[in-house]
Design a protein around this motif. Structure first.
Motif, PDB file in Angstrom:
ATOM      1  N   GLY A   1     -26.958 -13.419   7.862  1.00 48.79           N
ATOM      2  CA  GLY A   1     -25.949 -13.929   6.934  1.00 48.79           C
ATOM      3  C   GLY A   1     -24.745 -14.557   7.601  1.00 48.79           C
ATOM      4  O   GLY A   1     -23.864 -15.090   6.930  1.00 48.79           O
ATOM      5  N   ALA A   2     -24.691 -14.519   8.942  1.00 50.72           N
ATOM      6  CA  ALA A   2     -23.546 -15.076   9.665  1.00 50.72           C
ATOM      7  C   ALA A   2     -23.618 -16.597   9.717  1.00 50.72           C
ATOM      8  O   ALA A   2     -24.699 -17.190   9.758  1.00 50.72           O
ATOM      9  CB  ALA A   2     -23.499 -14.515  11.085  1.00 50.72           C
ATOM     10  N   LYS A   3     -22.450 -17.217   9.749  1.00 42.02           N
ATOM     11  CA  LYS A   3     -22.375 -18.663   9.945  1.00 42.02           C
ATOM     12  C   LYS A   3     -22.750 -18.976  11.389  1.00 42.02           C
ATOM     13  O   LYS A   3     -22.495 -18.186  12.296  1.00 42.02           O
ATOM     14  CB  LYS A   3     -20.960 -19.164   9.654  1.00 42.02           C
ATOM     15  CG  LYS A   3     -20.540 -18.975   8.218  1.00 42.02           C
ATOM     16  CD  LYS A   3     -19.083 -19.347   8.034  1.00 42.02           C
ATOM     17  CE  LYS A   3     -18.632 -19.075   6.617  1.00 42.02           C
ATOM     18  NZ  LYS A   3     -17.192 -19.295   6.456  1.00 42.02           N
ATOM     19  N   VAL A   4     -23.364 -20.171  11.584  1.00 40.80           N
ATOM     20  CA  VAL A   4     -23.728 -20.619  12.928  1.00 40.80           C
ATOM     21  C   VAL A   4     -23.139 -21.995  13.186  1.00 40.80           C
ATOM     22  O   VAL A   4     -22.823 -22.744  12.260  1.00 40.80           O
ATOM     23  CB  VAL A   4     -25.259 -20.647  13.140  1.00 40.80           C
ATOM     24  CG1 VAL A   4     -25.841 -19.247  13.057  1.00 40.80           C
ATOM     25  CG2 VAL A   4     -25.950 -21.580  12.163  1.00 40.80           C
ATOM     26  N   THR A   5     -23.019 -22.312  14.459  1.00 37.93           N
ATOM     27  CA  THR A   5     -22.498 -23.604  14.876  1.00 37.93           C
ATOM     28  C   THR A   5     -23.284 -24.103  16.080  1.00 37.93           C
ATOM     29  O   THR A   5     -24.214 -23.443  16.543  1.00 37.93           O
ATOM     30  CB  THR A   5     -20.988 -23.505  15.186  1.00 37.93           C
ATOM     31  OG1 THR A   5     -20.451 -24.829  15.348  1.00 37.93           O
ATOM     32  CG2 THR A   5     -20.715 -22.669  16.422  1.00 37.93           C
ATOM     33  N   PHE A   6     -22.903 -25.279  16.581  1.00 34.90           N
ATOM     34  CA  PHE A   6     -23.585 -25.879  17.729  1.00 34.90           C
ATOM     35  C   PHE A   6     -23.457 -24.973  18.950  1.00 34.90           C
ATOM     36  O   PHE A   6     -22.363 -24.555  19.312  1.00 34.90           O
ATOM     37  CB  PHE A   6     -22.966 -27.230  18.079  1.00 34.90           C
ATOM     38  CG  PHE A   6     -23.099 -28.280  17.014  1.00 34.90           C
ATOM     39  CD1 PHE A   6     -24.339 -28.745  16.615  1.00 34.90           C
ATOM     40  CD2 PHE A   6     -21.971 -28.828  16.418  1.00 34.90           C
ATOM     41  CE1 PHE A   6     -24.468 -29.727  15.650  1.00 34.90           C
ATOM     42  CE2 PHE A   6     -22.083 -29.815  15.450  1.00 34.90           C
ATOM     43  CZ  PHE A   6     -23.334 -30.267  15.065  1.00 34.90           C
TER      44      PHE A   6
ATOM     45  N   VAL B   1     -26.128 -21.192   8.091  1.00 30.82           N
ATOM     46  CA  VAL B   1     -26.111 -19.744   7.975  1.00 30.82           C
ATOM     47  C   VAL B   1     -27.435 -19.198   8.505  1.00 30.82           C
ATOM     48  O   VAL B   1     -28.505 -19.738   8.212  1.00 30.82           O
ATOM     49  CB  VAL B   1     -25.922 -19.321   6.497  1.00 30.82           C
ATOM     50  CG1 VAL B   1     -26.054 -17.817   6.329  1.00 30.82           C
ATOM     51  CG2 VAL B   1     -24.580 -19.804   5.976  1.00 30.82           C
ATOM     52  N   TYR B   2     -27.352 -18.121   9.289  1.00 35.83           N
ATOM     53  CA  TYR B   2     -28.549 -17.466   9.830  1.00 35.83           C
ATOM     54  C   TYR B   2     -29.216 -16.646   8.732  1.00 35.83           C
ATOM     55  O   TYR B   2     -28.599 -15.790   8.116  1.00 35.83           O
ATOM     56  CB  TYR B   2     -28.163 -16.583  11.019  1.00 35.83           C
ATOM     57  CG  TYR B   2     -29.263 -15.653  11.465  1.00 35.83           C
ATOM     58  CD1 TYR B   2     -30.513 -16.143  11.829  1.00 35.83           C
ATOM     59  CD2 TYR B   2     -29.063 -14.285  11.532  1.00 35.83           C
ATOM     60  CE1 TYR B   2     -31.535 -15.293  12.233  1.00 35.83           C
ATOM     61  CE2 TYR B   2     -30.061 -13.420  11.949  1.00 35.83           C
ATOM     62  CZ  TYR B   2     -31.298 -13.929  12.293  1.00 35.83           C
ATOM     63  OH  TYR B   2     -32.299 -13.088  12.695  1.00 35.83           O
ATOM     64  N   LYS B   3     -30.505 -16.914   8.491  1.00 32.65           N
ATOM     65  CA  LYS B   3     -31.256 -16.264   7.421  1.00 32.65           C
ATOM     66  C   LYS B   3     -32.240 -15.202   7.908  1.00 32.65           C
ATOM     67  O   LYS B   3     -32.665 -14.359   7.134  1.00 32.65           O
ATOM     68  CB  LYS B   3     -32.041 -17.307   6.622  1.00 32.65           C
ATOM     69  CG  LYS B   3     -31.164 -18.312   5.919  1.00 32.65           C
ATOM     70  CD  LYS B   3     -30.366 -17.630   4.852  1.00 32.65           C
ATOM     71  CE  LYS B   3     -29.894 -18.587   3.809  1.00 32.65           C
ATOM     72  NZ  LYS B   3     -29.266 -17.925   2.685  1.00 32.65           N
ATOM     73  N   GLY B   4     -32.658 -15.272   9.174  1.00 30.06           N
ATOM     74  CA  GLY B   4     -33.607 -14.289   9.693  1.00 30.06           C
ATOM     75  C   GLY B   4     -34.585 -14.921  10.663  1.00 30.06           C
ATOM     76  O   GLY B   4     -34.575 -16.122  10.892  1.00 30.06           O
ATOM     77  N   HIS B   5     -35.451 -14.082  11.225  1.00 25.75           N
ATOM     78  CA  HIS B   5     -36.530 -14.540  12.093  1.00 25.75           C
ATOM     79  C   HIS B   5     -37.711 -14.978  11.224  1.00 25.75           C
ATOM     80  O   HIS B   5     -37.711 -14.774  10.016  1.00 25.75           O
ATOM     81  CB  HIS B   5     -36.995 -13.404  13.009  1.00 25.75           C
ATOM     82  CG  HIS B   5     -35.960 -12.952  13.981  1.00 25.75           C
ATOM     83  ND1 HIS B   5     -35.064 -11.962  13.685  1.00 25.75           N
ATOM     84  CD2 HIS B   5     -35.697 -13.349  15.241  1.00 25.75           C
ATOM     85  CE1 HIS B   5     -34.281 -11.763  14.733  1.00 25.75           C
ATOM     86  NE2 HIS B   5     -34.642 -12.599  15.698  1.00 25.75           N
TER      87      HIS B   5
END
Length: 158
Positions: A105-110, A127-131
């Motif tokens: 659920g965390a935001k991601v960037t470059f 946003v990170y959703k999972g593996h």
């Protein structure tokens, strides 16, 4: 990893929901010459000054996308071609490589080298959703680590 994905790298560039992926694909331009190919699964950004897509690195700005794992039967995303196909649609989900720990659920960037990293400030790209295989009631998402294949939902954040 389960199913047809045998290694983390196999998932880089896989579009999570292929039944509607065509609305998330964009044709674009890239640099040509030695080592200019855009590698499948790498996060890229649209360079504002030149209008070409390039592999992303920490601190980049501009629109984000991922080089998708698809076959078009034409010369795109190669050293010699100035054409590329990028997965860009907001809300579209695609697999990329993590460059460090990321919480579900965390935001991601470059990140460096066309990866994604956990967002701390400034622009975020998704946003990170999972593996692979995670995110359902039976298989909740887990923390990501460096080199993991992670499913991200693209967003345009600030």
């Amino acid at each position: 990893m389960a199913g047809p994905i045998a290694t983390e790298a196999d998932a880089y560039g896989v579009i999570a929901f292929p039944n509607n992926f065509d609305r998330h694909l964009e044709n674009g331009k890239k640099a040509t010459g030695a080592s200019s190919a855009l590698v499948t699964g790498r996060v890229v950004h649209l360079t504002n000054s030149t209008g070409v897509w390039a592999r992303a690195t920490s601190g980049d700005l501009g629109r984000a996308g991922v080089v998708p794992k698809i076959y078009w039967g034409k010369n795109v995303n190669t050293d010699a071609s100035d054409e590329c196909v990028i997965f860009t649609g907001l809300g579209g989900e695609v697999y990329a490589e993590a460059s460090g720990p990321i919480k579900p659920g965390a935001k991601v960037t470059f990140g460096d080298g066309g990866t994604v990293k956990a967002w701390t400030s400034g622009l975020y790209i998704g946003v990170y959703k999972g593996h692979y295989g995670e995110g359902s009631a039976e298989e909740p998402p887990t923390d990501a680590a460096s080199t993991d294949s992670v499913r991200i939902a693209l967003e345009r954040g600030t």
